[in-house]
Scaffold this active site. Sequence first.
Site, PDB file in Angstrom:
ATOM      1  N   GLY A 116       9.683  -5.494  -3.918  1.00 20.13           N
ATOM      2  CA  GLY A 116       9.582  -6.938  -4.122  1.00 20.13           C
ATOM      3  C   GLY A 116      10.964  -7.535  -4.293  1.00 20.13           C
ATOM      4  O   GLY A 116      11.963  -6.956  -3.850  1.00 20.13           O
ATOM      5  N   SER A 117      11.010  -8.657  -4.971  1.00 23.32           N
ATOM      6  CA  SER A 117      12.274  -9.380  -5.114  1.00 23.32           C
ATOM      7  C   SER A 117      13.202  -8.659  -6.101  1.00 23.32           C
ATOM      8  O   SER A 117      12.752  -7.890  -6.963  1.00 23.32           O
ATOM      9  CB  SER A 117      11.982 -10.786  -5.620  1.00 23.32           C
ATOM     10  OG  SER A 117      11.266 -10.689  -6.836  1.00 23.32           O
ATOM     11  N   GLY A 165      12.710  -6.571  -9.763  1.00 20.74           N
ATOM     12  CA  GLY A 165      13.380  -5.306 -10.080  1.00 20.74           C
ATOM     13  C   GLY A 165      14.164  -5.386 -11.387  1.00 20.74           C
ATOM     14  O   GLY A 165      14.201  -4.427 -12.163  1.00 20.74           O
ATOM     15  N   GLU A 213      12.720  -0.986  -4.231  1.00  9.66           N
ATOM     16  CA  GLU A 213      12.920  -1.473  -2.852  1.00  9.66           C
ATOM     17  C   GLU A 213      12.914  -2.995  -2.949  1.00  9.66           C
ATOM     18  O   GLU A 213      11.871  -3.624  -2.860  1.00  9.66           O
ATOM     19  CB  GLU A 213      11.787  -0.979  -1.946  1.00  9.66           C
ATOM     20  CG  GLU A 213      11.670   0.527  -1.840  1.00  9.66           C
ATOM     21  CD  GLU A 213      12.707   1.156  -0.924  1.00  9.66           C
ATOM     22  OE1 GLU A 213      13.458   0.403  -0.249  1.00  9.66           O
ATOM     23  OE2 GLU A 213      12.790   2.390  -0.875  1.00  9.66           O
ATOM     24  N   CYS A 249      11.843  -7.722   4.556  1.00  7.34           N
ATOM     25  CA  CYS A 249      13.016  -7.434   3.720  1.00  7.34           C
ATOM     26  C   CYS A 249      14.213  -7.170   4.614  1.00  7.34           C
ATOM     27  O   CYS A 249      15.356  -7.405   4.215  1.00  7.34           O
ATOM     28  CB  CYS A 249      12.735  -6.246   2.813  1.00  7.34           C
ATOM     29  SG  CYS A 249      12.109  -4.818   3.691  1.00  7.34           S
TER      30      CYS A 249
HETATM   31  P1  NAD Z   1       7.700 -10.491  -5.750  1.00 10.63           P
HETATM   32  O1  NAD Z   1       8.884  -9.920  -6.462  1.00 10.63           O
HETATM   33  O2  NAD Z   1       7.304 -11.872  -6.080  1.00 10.63           O
HETATM   34  O3  NAD Z   1       6.402  -9.570  -6.036  1.00 10.63           O
HETATM   35  C1  NAD Z   1       6.376  -8.219  -5.667  1.00 10.63           C
HETATM   36  C2  NAD Z   1       5.378  -7.473  -6.526  1.00 10.63           C
HETATM   37  O4  NAD Z   1       5.891  -7.357  -7.864  1.00 10.63           O
HETATM   38  C3  NAD Z   1       4.027  -8.173  -6.671  1.00 10.63           C
HETATM   39  O5  NAD Z   1       3.005  -7.209  -6.629  1.00 10.63           O
HETATM   40  C4  NAD Z   1       4.108  -8.808  -8.050  1.00 10.63           C
HETATM   41  O6  NAD Z   1       2.874  -9.046  -8.661  1.00 10.63           O
HETATM   42  C5  NAD Z   1       4.896  -7.750  -8.798  1.00 10.63           C
HETATM   43  N1  NAD Z   1       5.592  -8.218 -10.003  1.00 10.63           N
HETATM   44  C6  NAD Z   1       6.243  -9.385 -10.180  1.00 10.63           C
HETATM   45  N2  NAD Z   1       6.793  -9.430 -11.407  1.00 10.63           N
HETATM   46  C7  NAD Z   1       6.497  -8.256 -12.015  1.00 10.63           C
HETATM   47  C8  NAD Z   1       6.795  -7.699 -13.300  1.00 10.63           C
HETATM   48  N3  NAD Z   1       7.512  -8.370 -14.209  1.00 10.63           N
HETATM   49  N4  NAD Z   1       6.331  -6.459 -13.587  1.00 10.63           N
HETATM   50  C9  NAD Z   1       5.622  -5.759 -12.667  1.00 10.63           C
HETATM   51  N5  NAD Z   1       5.295  -6.237 -11.441  1.00 10.63           N
HETATM   52  C10 NAD Z   1       5.741  -7.474 -11.116  1.00 10.63           C
HETATM   53  O7  NAD Z   1       7.979 -10.329  -4.187  1.00 10.63           O
HETATM   54  P2  NAD Z   1       7.168 -10.932  -2.941  1.00 10.63           P
HETATM   55  O8  NAD Z   1       7.403 -12.389  -2.870  1.00 10.63           O
HETATM   56  O9  NAD Z   1       5.781 -10.406  -2.939  1.00 10.63           O
HETATM   57  O10 NAD Z   1       7.933 -10.217  -1.721  1.00 10.63           O
HETATM   58  C11 NAD Z   1       9.131 -10.674  -1.170  1.00 10.63           C
HETATM   59  C12 NAD Z   1      10.319  -9.941  -1.719  1.00 10.63           C
HETATM   60  O11 NAD Z   1      10.126  -8.528  -1.590  1.00 10.63           O
HETATM   61  C13 NAD Z   1      11.597 -10.240  -0.950  1.00 10.63           C
HETATM   62  O12 NAD Z   1      12.668 -10.337  -1.862  1.00 10.63           O
HETATM   63  C14 NAD Z   1      11.756  -9.024  -0.042  1.00 10.63           C
HETATM   64  O13 NAD Z   1      13.078  -8.784   0.397  1.00 10.63           O
HETATM   65  C15 NAD Z   1      11.259  -7.944  -0.934  1.00 10.63           C
HETATM   66  N6  NAD Z   1      10.834  -6.775  -0.182  1.00 10.63           N
HETATM   67  C16 NAD Z   1      11.631  -5.673  -0.190  1.00 10.63           C
HETATM   68  C17 NAD Z   1      11.288  -4.574   0.571  1.00 10.63           C
HETATM   69  C18 NAD Z   1      12.176  -3.354   0.607  1.00 10.63           C
HETATM   70  O14 NAD Z   1      11.708  -2.325   1.078  1.00 10.63           O
HETATM   71  N7  NAD Z   1      13.410  -3.420   0.153  1.00 10.63           N
HETATM   72  C19 NAD Z   1      10.103  -4.568   1.309  1.00 10.63           C
HETATM   73  C20 NAD Z   1       9.297  -5.703   1.277  1.00 10.63           C
HETATM   74  C21 NAD Z   1       9.669  -6.794   0.522  1.00 10.63           C
END
Ligand code: NAD
Length: 509
Positions: free
Chosen positions: A244-245, A249, A266, A300
């Site tokens: 995720g974002s 992380g 990731e 990503c």
């Molecule tokens: P996001 O960070 O909003 O959410 C990702 C996941 O994290 C969701 O399931 C969300 O519910 C969970 N989450 C959020 N806050 C949390 C917390 N405090 N504790 C535990 N879980 C939590 O991301 P998004 O909008 O779904 O996806 C887009 C982002 O993901 C972009 O920044 C993109 O670059 C990144 N991404 C990275 C990769 C990679 O492999 N590097 C792959 C896909 C997406």
Amino acid sequence: MADGIVTLQRDVVAEATEVLRRLGVPAERLDEGDLAVASPITGQILARLRQTSAQECVLAVARAQTAFERWRSVPAPRRGDLVRLLGEELRLAKDDLGALVTLEAGKTVSEGRGEVQEMIDICDYAVGLSRQISGLTLPTERASHRMSESWRPLGVVGVISAFNFPVAVWSWNAAIALVCGDPVIWKPSEKTPLTALAVQALFDKALARFGEAPEGLSQVLIGAAAAGEAIVRAPEVRLVSATGSTAMGRKVAPILAERFARALLELGGNNAAIVTPSADLDLTLRAVAFAAMGTAGQRCTTLRRLIVHKDVKSTLLERLIKAYGSVAVGDPRDSTTLVGPLIDEAALRGMQAALAQAQAEGGTLLAGGERVGAAGAYVRPALVDMPAQTPVVARETFAPILYVLSYETLEEAIALNNAVSQGLSSSIFTSDLREAELFCSEQGSDCGIANVNIGPSGAEIGGAFGGEKETGGGREAGSDSWKAYMRRATNTVNYGRDLPLAQGVKFDL
Ligand code: NAD
């Protein structure tokens, strides 16, 4: 639909309900609670799911831990059988699951199917791996001793995934974790939980064919950050693979560090491509167009920064402006569409704010950026010429914006590539061997992925996938990524009658 968006007349809600039924998700699950799941195609609500409660999260972790205590002793090739069956179910359901990815995440039909193909590929890979997990035998300094390494199952693995790869990311982790002997608990994005329920139904089918297996080998938690945090905080969860974002992380990593659990992160990317004077511009144009506009800029690994040599800039830009002007934006179910909708209105607002900032920082909008259509967050991909790598260029905006920068020396271009806080993917387009090798060398790109004459997006499962710096440092899928899912034991066995101590230390009683 209005304003130039060609939308198929097929009803997204009826289509999703039918596809979910075929995939084994019962209709009654779709109207049980308060988590509204919208289709980005029209913005219509596809389902209202019940969210997993805090108490249910605790029970799920306990079930997974009990499953671990049995699954770890099942021989790895037999564990591979389960993943083989999962791959078979995915092959049979490829079109339906791909269609659901399209309906729930807005990917085009070919990208939706491609995501399921990636799941099949990693299952095949993991089945092979289940017969190859091996350790080293190492030289020992003591006579009549043998020293070796063995790899043992780690424990419960938590998977937190993002909306933009709603099913593939789970499979990269789950297929490997399962053959390594680890149960998996999955918290999918709250924007794409339906695909997760469908995958769980397919997994259950594979499990039924597999025969005896512990309950709780694969479980799905429905909800937002709180459900994710339940996994992150649970002491039994030994590895959390979180996609995720970077902001997510930053919250997850310290909690895992505090309890000494493993983190496979990731996170966000801000990927660049360098175009040199010797680049094949026909190939470059196609690669750049797919990498920057494909998946509506929501990968990503999407190309976000184009670093072009000043001698080829005007030629390439002229062709890119044409491509941006003609790319088909519309209903992702239509086979002629290349760019579907953004995931939601917030993503579109984020894109418009970034474009306003880019222009305030001296950028010139060369193409795109305007909203199209009335329902659904459809937008034309934007191409922006920037005078420098300003703050807006240095951050990730998860939308189809390609910033163009120019350079004179390759060292300058590489420095621009590396001068951002993210480190996921990168590319160079060149016919000059020296330039290509320099880019891939230790003096070149600092990213986890460095490609030559290929855009930064579209990785294959055979390699280790992940990035450096604020992308989080994790690696998943192929190569030796499996090692993150196992614990390593160094075994030293004395088969003699003496007890020599290492380093010649004496301790004679
Ligand atoms: P996001 O960070 O909003 O959410 C990702 C996941 O994290 C969701 O399931 C969300 O519910 C969970 N989450 C959020 N806050 C949390 C917390 N405090 N504790 C535990 N879980 C939590 O991301 P998004 O909008 O779904 O996806 C887009 C982002 O993901 C972009 O920044 C993109 O670059 C990144 N991404 C990275 C990769 C990679 O492999 N590097 C792959 C896909 C997406």
